[in-house]
Design an enzyme around this catalytic site. Structure first.
Site, PDB file in Angstrom:
ATOM      1  N   CYS A  28       0.648   3.339   3.239  1.00  0.00           N
ATOM      2  CA  CYS A  28       1.420   2.772   4.347  1.00  0.00           C
ATOM      3  C   CYS A  28       2.906   3.084   4.170  1.00  0.00           C
ATOM      4  CB  CYS A  28       1.213   1.260   4.427  1.00  0.00           C
ATOM      5  SG  CYS A  28      -0.499   0.744   4.695  1.00  0.00           S
ATOM      6  N   CYS A  52       0.834  -1.202   0.000  1.00  0.00           N
ATOM      7  CA  CYS A  52       0.000   0.000   0.000  1.00  0.00           C
ATOM      8  C   CYS A  52       0.874   1.261   0.000  1.00  0.00           C
ATOM      9  CB  CYS A  52      -0.914  -0.005   1.225  1.00  0.00           C
ATOM     10  SG  CYS A  52      -1.797   1.547   1.477  1.00  0.00           S
TER      11      CYS A  52
END
Length: 463
Positions: A386, A383
């Protein structure tokens, strides 16, 4: 005497026949005279407008309008498109080409039967590239009725700067009225943005594309790694139909697919072209006013769109072919082929960060009298959001080391995602939870700010 009379008679007959033949020829010419406008009319109808219900307008760039190119040549180019083109091979051929080269190829292949979809910064770049080719081009835009005032001001500036008329497409009034009357003005906050986008954007786009054989978009691979990481520079559109109807009847060009956002902005500043004034206020990806907000330092540009939903499915439906199933993001990370989720290297790796397993976080959930608080990030290594907060989270872990607060991580994608959604309040990656001491239920970090100071203030306020 008889022979002379016969000779005169035969000569008269010959003159009569010749005169009749000439009269017949003139009549044929007169009868054929109206056919020329009819042919021209039929030829003009061969190039349809974006929407049959609207008057056809063919805006040209200022440079193209001054060029000695007759409109008929554009139509001849359009009719000269090969019946069968291997667009996968063409995409490979153009993989290393510049946006200007790709734009020139698109306009040369499709003439006035291709148009640029315009809304944001990347699309101003597209218009600038189209102008630089010296070829005529068309531009259309979707007016949802809920755009920011600054966006409408941009439309006006772009039209004046390039000397063009943008062909606007609007949603059906009856459909908007039914949606608002039945579900209110802000139903998308409760049941997702797809329904509203379908009425205000997708259906108008479908009508627009039915009048074209190809369209040009400003999609970039780095815009949304969850859904756009694999877009080619040219493709058969997987979702919409074009002028001829049926699957494969529409070609989609993405000239800036391989260009990074920072390079787009370098180009825009260099060429001194109009941009949306909202960009100066922290907006990066701009859509409708209720569904767009500025992004914060450390956030990916797409986080400013539909921020209340899953961060890996930031699409409205205009490019729904990027998503494997309607309403569901593909299980991909950065490369779009399904393998990145498994192969992406792990993140948040530090001795100051505890890596929790499924049993470990289940134990945290069960404990009602914890001796110390736990700060835990629910994440997926692939991600981009993230990845963007990794540095600040690791710095926070170092600051909290020895303070009595445990800092942890739990990988919540893949087979763990249903559990995390049901038990750990996961909606999008990353989700940050604090398990306070002597309190059973974890508290979800509510802010989008992921700098060290903001996260530390959250922890200290609940210790």
């Amino acid at each position: 005497m008889a022979s002379a009379t016969a000779s005169i008679s035969s000569h008269a007959i010959a003159l009569r026949d010749l005169k009749a033949a000439r009269i017949g020829a003139v009549r044929q010419q007169v009868a054929a005279a109206p056919a020329a406008p009819a042919v021209r009319s039929q030829r003009a109808r061969a190039v349809r407008p974006l929407c049959a219900a609207e008057p056809a307008r063919k805006p040209l760039s200022a440079s193209a309008a001054a060029a000695p190119v007759a409109p008929v040549l554009v139509e001849e180019e359009a009719s000269a498109v090969p019946a069968a083109v291997d667009y996968e091979a063409l995409a490979q051929e153009l993989q290393g080409a510049s946006p200007l080269e790709i734009m020139d190829r698109a306009l040369s292949m499709f003439g006035s039967e291709i148009a640029i979809a315009f809304s944001g910064a990347e699309d101003v770049a597209l218009i600038e590239y189209a102008k630089l080719t010296g070829r005529p081009f068309r531009v259309f835009s979707l007016d949802t009725g809920r755009l920011n005032p600054e966006t409408y001001q941009l439309f006006d500036k772009v039209e004046k700067h390039y000397g063009i008329h943008i062909e606007y497409m609007f949603p059906e009034a009856a459909e908007v009225q039914e949606l608002v009357r039945n579900k209110g003005l802000f139903s998308f906050y409760e049941d997702g943005h797809q329904e509203c986008c379908r009425v205000r954007k997708v259906r108008p786009l479908r009508r627009a594309l039915k009048g074209l054989k190809a369209w040009i978009t400003g999609q970039r691979k780095d815009q949304s790694p969850g859904t756009r990481a694999s877009i080619p520079v040219v493709q058969v559109d997987p979702s919409f139909e074009g002028l001829d109807g049926g699957a494969g009847s529409l070609i989609k060009w993405n000239p800036v697919a391989n260009v990074e956002g920072k390079d787009i902005w370098t180009f825009l500043r260099t060429m001194d072209v109009p941009v949306n004034t909202l960009h100066a206020q922290g907006y990066v990806s701009i859509g409708c006013e209720p569904c767009t907000r500025p992004v914060l330092p450390g956030q990916h540009e797409r986080e400013g769109r539909w921020w209340w939903e899953d961060a890996t499915a930031k699409e409205c439906g205009l490019h729904k072919g990027n998503i494997e199933k309607e309403g569901q993001a593909p299980k991909v990370g950065v490369n779009g082929n399904g393998s990145a989720e498994a192969s992406a290297p792990d993140i948040f790796q530090s001795q100051a960060v505890v890596s929790l397993t499924r049993p470990g976080i289940e134990n945290l959930l069960k404990l009602e009298n914890r001796t110390e608080p736990w700060l835990t990030v629910l994440y997926a290594p692939w991600c981009p959001y993230c990845q963007a907060m990794e540095a600040s989270y690791l710095e926070l872990a170092e600051k909290l080391s020895g303070s009595g607060v445990k800092v942890a991580k739990f990988r919540a994608d893949g087979e763990q995602k249903p559990f995390a959604q049901a038990e750990l309040q996961l909606q999008s990656f990353p989700t940050i939870l604090l398990f306070p001491s002597r309190t059973a239920r974890p508290i979800k970090y509510p802010s989008e700010k992921r700098d060290v100071e903001s996260l530390l203030a959250f922890v200290n306020s609940l210790r």
